[in-house]
Design an enzyme around this catalytic site. Structure first.
Site, mmCIF file in Angstrom:
data_model
loop_
_atom_site.group_PDB
_atom_site.id
_atom_site.type_symbol
_atom_site.label_atom_id
_atom_site.label_comp_id
_atom_site.label_asym_id
_atom_site.label_seq_id
_atom_site.Cartn_x
_atom_site.Cartn_y
_atom_site.Cartn_z
ATOM 1 N N ARG A 260 22.932 -13.928 4.009
ATOM 2 C CA ARG A 260 22.517 -12.558 3.664
ATOM 3 C C ARG A 260 23.323 -11.989 2.509
ATOM 4 O O ARG A 260 22.782 -11.321 1.627
ATOM 5 C CB ARG A 260 22.681 -11.630 4.871
ATOM 6 C CG ARG A 260 21.659 -11.835 5.964
ATOM 7 C CD ARG A 260 21.918 -10.839 7.095
ATOM 8 N NE ARG A 260 21.210 -11.210 8.301
ATOM 9 C CZ ARG A 260 19.916 -10.964 8.505
ATOM 10 N NH1 ARG A 260 19.231 -10.357 7.580
ATOM 11 N NH2 ARG A 260 19.322 -11.323 9.607
ATOM 12 N N GLN B 129 -1.793 7.844 7.458
ATOM 13 C CA GLN B 129 -0.767 8.896 7.508
ATOM 14 C C GLN B 129 0.497 8.494 6.751
ATOM 15 O O GLN B 129 1.159 9.323 6.146
ATOM 16 C CB GLN B 129 -0.434 9.208 8.967
ATOM 17 C CG GLN B 129 -1.547 9.896 9.734
ATOM 18 C CD GLN B 129 -1.969 11.194 9.073
ATOM 19 O OE1 GLN B 129 -1.128 12.026 8.713
ATOM 20 N NE2 GLN B 129 -3.252 11.361 8.858
ATOM 21 N N ASP C 286 16.148 0.811 11.679
ATOM 22 C CA ASP C 286 15.149 1.842 12.047
ATOM 23 C C ASP C 286 15.788 3.042 12.729
ATOM 24 O O ASP C 286 15.265 3.601 13.695
ATOM 25 C CB ASP C 286 14.052 1.233 12.936
ATOM 26 C CG ASP C 286 13.313 0.107 12.252
ATOM 27 O OD1 ASP C 286 12.851 -0.817 12.940
ATOM 28 O OD2 ASP C 286 13.214 0.151 11.000
ATOM 29 N N HIS D 83 8.724 3.650 8.802
ATOM 30 C CA HIS D 83 8.567 2.826 10.006
ATOM 31 C C HIS D 83 7.335 3.288 10.768
ATOM 32 O O HIS D 83 7.154 4.499 10.982
ATOM 33 C CB HIS D 83 9.808 2.945 10.890
ATOM 34 C CG HIS D 83 9.743 2.092 12.105
ATOM 35 N ND1 HIS D 83 9.907 0.719 12.072
ATOM 36 C CD2 HIS D 83 9.501 2.408 13.403
ATOM 37 C CE1 HIS D 83 9.775 0.234 13.291
ATOM 38 N NE2 HIS D 83 9.515 1.244 14.115
ATOM 39 N N SER E 91 0.833 -1.215 0.000
ATOM 40 C CA SER E 91 0.000 0.000 0.000
ATOM 41 C C SER E 91 0.862 1.257 0.000
ATOM 42 O O SER E 91 0.515 2.253 -0.644
ATOM 43 C CB SER E 91 -0.957 -0.006 1.198
ATOM 44 O OG SER E 91 -0.262 0.196 2.406
HETATM 45 C C1 GRF Z 1 3.541 -0.477 6.969
HETATM 46 O O1 GRF Z 1 2.857 -0.165 8.155
HETATM 47 C C2 GRF Z 1 4.977 -0.064 7.107
HETATM 48 O O2 GRF Z 1 5.191 1.056 7.938
HETATM 49 C C3 GRF Z 1 5.573 -1.265 7.729
HETATM 50 O O3 GRF Z 1 4.941 -2.369 7.100
HETATM 51 C C4 GRF Z 1 3.639 -1.972 6.723
HETATM 52 C C5 GRF Z 1 3.558 -2.361 5.277
HETATM 53 O O4 GRF Z 1 2.518 -1.965 4.635
HETATM 54 N N1 GRF Z 1 7.006 -1.347 7.587
HETATM 55 P P1 GRF Z 1 2.373 -2.028 3.030
HETATM 56 O O5 GRF Z 1 3.005 -3.302 2.532
HETATM 57 O O6 GRF Z 1 3.071 -0.821 2.465
HETATM 58 O O7 GRF Z 1 0.906 -1.996 2.815
#
Ligand code: GRF
Length: 195
Positions: free
Chosen positions: A65, A173, A145, A109, A13
């Site tokens: 990794r 938001q 983060d 984040h 999203s």
């Molecule tokens: C969001 O809340 C973002 O802050 C966190 O993971 C969620 C992912 O949402 N890291 P999307 O995949 O962008 O819908």
């Protein structure tokens, strides 16, 4: 025109909000959406928007990794991005990777950093009895983060909130904050956006 690559792990999203914002007189365009999960719903959504997509499944690398990131770098460098946006990308990146894209990689984040780095941010804000929560866009460094904050948006914590209702309010938001920060950032403006 600046070139932006977006890394996702799930529904995407935030990726959609970023991609939709990069139109018209916006100084950037999305050139790649890349996921560590080939079945991530966000890949389908990006392809439907006409954005090139790719996936590097982290599982076959069995925790190696460096090898996983080398495969990511191959996809990324082929797209020649100016800026990389982590948008719900849920793999922890090594200092080697974050150093390679230093000062041109962003992350969103879902907390008011430096509060609550890591996971379960909304439950932790509720458990602490915080009156407000929110989200942060920061430049990525080798510390998870962490890094210079480029934007924050705040929301009230309401009576009866649980982690899901709070997450939903914060996500709205996020979709406003991340595009606003990206627009400034690709224009070389690092003034924080505060919503
Ligand atoms: C969001 O809340 C973002 O802050 C966190 O993971 C969620 C992912 O949402 N890291 P999307 O995949 O962008 O819908």
């Amino acid at each position: 025109m600046k070139r932006v690559a977006i890394l996702i792990s799930g529904g995407g999203s935030n990726m959609i909000a970023l991609a939709r914002s990069m139109q018209g007189d916006h100084p950037a365009r999305p050139v790649l959406v890349l996921s560590n999960d080939p079945s991530a719903k966000g890949l389908e959504r990006a392809a439907a928007m006409g954005i090139p997509v790719a996936a590097v499944d982290h599982r076959p690398f069995k925790g190696d990794r460096a090898a996983f990131e080398a495969a990511l770098v191959q996809q990324l460098d082929a797209a020649v991005p100016d800026v990389i946006c982590l948008a719900g990308f849920m793999r922890i990146l090594t200092a080697g990777f974050t150093g390679r894209y230093a000062r041109r990689m962003l992350n969103i984040h879902p907390s008011l950093l430096p509060k609550y780095p890591g996971l379960h941010t909304h439950q932790r804000a509720l458990d602490a009895g915080d009156a407000e929560a929110g989200c942060t866009v920061h430049e990525v460094t080798s510390v998870l983060d962490d890094g210079p904050i480029l934007g924050q948006a705040r929301v009230p914590v309401l009576p009866g909130d649980d982690a899901d209702s709070l997450a939903a309010r914060v996500l709205v938001q996020e979709h406003a904050l991340y595009p606003a920060v990206l627009r400034r950032y690709v224009s070389g403006d690092r003034t924080p956006v505060l919503l």
